[in-house]
Design an enzyme around this catalytic site. Sequence first.
Site, PDB file in Angstrom:
ATOM      1  N   HIS A  50      52.332  30.350  44.697  1.00 45.40           N
ATOM      2  CA  HIS A  50      52.387  29.362  43.621  1.00 45.40           C
ATOM      3  C   HIS A  50      53.639  28.494  43.720  1.00 45.40           C
ATOM      4  O   HIS A  50      54.686  28.936  44.215  1.00 45.40           O
ATOM      5  CB  HIS A  50      52.337  30.061  42.269  1.00 45.40           C
ATOM      6  CG  HIS A  50      51.017  30.718  41.993  1.00 45.40           C
ATOM      7  ND1 HIS A  50      49.890  29.996  41.710  1.00 45.40           N
ATOM      8  CD2 HIS A  50      50.643  32.025  41.983  1.00 45.40           C
ATOM      9  CE1 HIS A  50      48.870  30.821  41.515  1.00 45.40           C
ATOM     10  NE2 HIS A  50      49.304  32.066  41.686  1.00 45.40           N
ATOM     11  N   CYS A 436      29.138  35.202  61.040  1.00 47.83           N
ATOM     12  CA  CYS A 436      28.180  36.319  61.132  1.00 47.83           C
ATOM     13  C   CYS A 436      28.702  37.580  60.463  1.00 47.83           C
ATOM     14  O   CYS A 436      27.993  38.592  60.415  1.00 47.83           O
ATOM     15  CB  CYS A 436      27.806  36.595  62.584  1.00 47.83           C
ATOM     16  SG  CYS A 436      28.998  37.598  63.511  1.00 47.83           S
TER      17      CYS A 436
END
Length: 483
Positions: A50, A436
């Site tokens: 942040h 995948c």
Amino acid sequence: MRYDVAIIGGGVVGCAIARELSRYHLDVVLLERDAEVGFGTSKANSGIIHAGAHAKESTRMGPLEWAGNQRWGPLVEQLGIGFRRVGELVVAVEPEQIHTLEELLAQGLARGVPGLELWEPERIRQAEPNISEDILAALWAPTAGVINPYEATLLLAESAARNGVEVHTDREVLALDSDADATWTVKTAAQTYTARFVVNAAGLRSDHIAELAGVGDFKINPRKGEEYLLDKRVAGLVSRIIFPCPTPKTKGILVIPTVDGTIMVGPTAEDIDSKDDTATSEEGADKVFRSVQRLVPGISRKDVIASFAGLRAEPTTGDFIIGPTARKGFINAAGIKSPGLTSSPAIAAEIVDVLADEGLGLRLRDDFEPTLPHPARFATLSLHQKIQLAAADPTYARLVCRCEHITEAEVTDAIRRGSHTLDGVKFRTRAGMGRCQGGFCTWRVMELLAREQGIPVTEVTKRGGNSWVVRPRQDPVSEEVAS
């Protein structure tokens, strides 16, 4: 052996504390209940550093958020952690929310956060062409960044271990007690430890650890956050973290360009009872995509390649719980909710100060090594660099994960540096994190785990414990008799 400090909890906070203590001539042990560090809250973190303007100054979180933000720069350089300072836009979609942006701006400026600016709609869409036309204003904060939280946790623990900290996994704490000399006994199923000081960095279960120590004056409530990872096809849809206007409960559902180039959306913020419930839901997905499509309309559920949920430690105090307790030698680093990842290096420094104030002698080591060998990231190298690596070591020419272009050399390096489960390898290398989701590479990674550890492939687990992936071949006669 009697340790100077026993740290309970191998999340990002516990591992940051361990590394900070490894600077000194101390005997330190880190105890983690899971098979590898970072397998709890830290693995499912949003991965945001942040900017430093979110938490209020009146809280413990406020100063530690900004202090932690500044400490990550040197850490990622020293340890080779994936990190990008992409900046963040906190956006307003309602006129009344602009006042909240102005409050965040004033709060950040008072804290000394540089580069903060209020942007008008035209400036916003110049920077982010795919953002919604409903955005009325935004607070731009260039100091925000994105990081791999699981990789950060693993590398902090590895650095601590290389500097003398003992890292013991599969060590769930069952009992705690101290004697008249304030020597603590920490009991696990596998081993009993003694230490002068115990640091409680147990995340979701830090209230339970405090209760075991006889100072259980707070509770930790689990707050579930569902997140969704999008295919790399949509990489670049946004280049900055997009925050909605925050509420008292949550910073909101975000659009996050991850450090690896994919986009992640989430999290939700659902208060639940179970500290083990990490299931995703159709309702959670609906909420996430309704919210983020209001910010970035081009985001689609069709692009989801993975979903997961993490549990945040929401303390009844509403703030970080850091410091000594009524039991001498027992120190809390508990209730570390958002911005806990951002704050963790600063929390570690504060815990060291607390320990010193409580009587732990600190003498800096001359031989502390701040750096680690940086893991190779084959997929990010130039063609010339790849050819050079493969010529020096042919295992760099053997592709294990085709989605993320992870090589055999990278997987074996991860195993030799401490990862001994499928998830451990995944978090160090990204093998299994692509489109995948391990469909191509899982078996090959299992073979390498078995080979490197000298175990049968049937003993390889996904994340330790009983999470086996394949079963031993049964005797046909025995199966017939059993039927």
